[in-house]
Design a protein around this motif. Structure first.
Motif, short mmCIF file in Angstrom:
data_model
loop_
_atom_site.label_atom_id
_atom_site.label_comp_id
_atom_site.label_asym_id
_atom_site.label_seq_id
_atom_site.Cartn_x
_atom_site.Cartn_y
_atom_site.Cartn_z
N GLN A 25 25.44 -19.13 1.63
CA GLN A 25 25.09 -18.07 2.59
C GLN A 25 24.11 -17.10 1.97
N GLY B 170 26.37 -26.05 5.50
CA GLY B 170 27.06 -26.84 6.52
C GLY B 170 28.16 -27.71 5.92
N ASN C 208 24.61 -25.08 11.13
CA ASN C 208 23.88 -25.19 9.88
C ASN C 208 23.10 -26.50 9.79
N PHE D 31 20.73 -24.88 4.12
CA PHE D 31 21.51 -24.97 5.36
C PHE D 31 22.45 -26.18 5.31
#
Length: 134
Positions: A100, A117, A132, A113
């Motif tokens: 994050q 995810g 994500n 991402f």
């Protein structure tokens, strides 16, 4: 013996050569010698952490990576490596925090991402994971 002001640097390059040759146990020994010579740059600890990760000493690797991100909090690569180690160790919540942070700093890297995810997927946060992965 005379004092060699470059002793730590020499030990570091010997360690780096062993690391690149895949001889991680030898690399760890020389990285530790370099650290004992007061060469304390974050990249030294990052390599030492990677070497410990390579020989399945993940607790020490995690501790070292946490030291590295404390020394160099703006170096995304170190956060990425810590996040990967945490994913490997099934510490998904902590891994998600690392990724994050990376996504907030640089939203142009799809791999950040994807890793975020993956952490969300393992935490059972399917909607966040899907978001994500898009």
């Amino acid at each position: 013996h005379s004092f060699d002001p470059h002793a730590g640097e020499i030990q570091f390059y010997v360690a780096l050569a062993w690391f690149q040759a895949g001889k991680h146990e030898h690399a760890i020994s020389f990285f530790e010698k370099a650290a004992n010579k007061e060469l304390t740059a974050s990249f030294l600890f990052a390599y030492l952490a990677q070497a410990h990760k390579a020989v399945a000493n993940s607790e020490l690797a995690e501790w070292l990576f946490r030291e590295v991100v404390a020394l160099s909090p703006d170096r995304d690569f170190y956060w990425y490596e810590l996040g990967n180690l945490l994913l490997d160790n099934r510490q998904y919540y902590q891994a998600a925090l690392c990724f994050q942070r990376l996504v907030r700093r640089d939203d142009e890297k799809p791999v950040y991402f994807f890793k975020l995810g993956m952490a969300h997927k393992w935490l059972g946060r399917w909607a966040q994971a899907a978001n994500n992965f898009e």
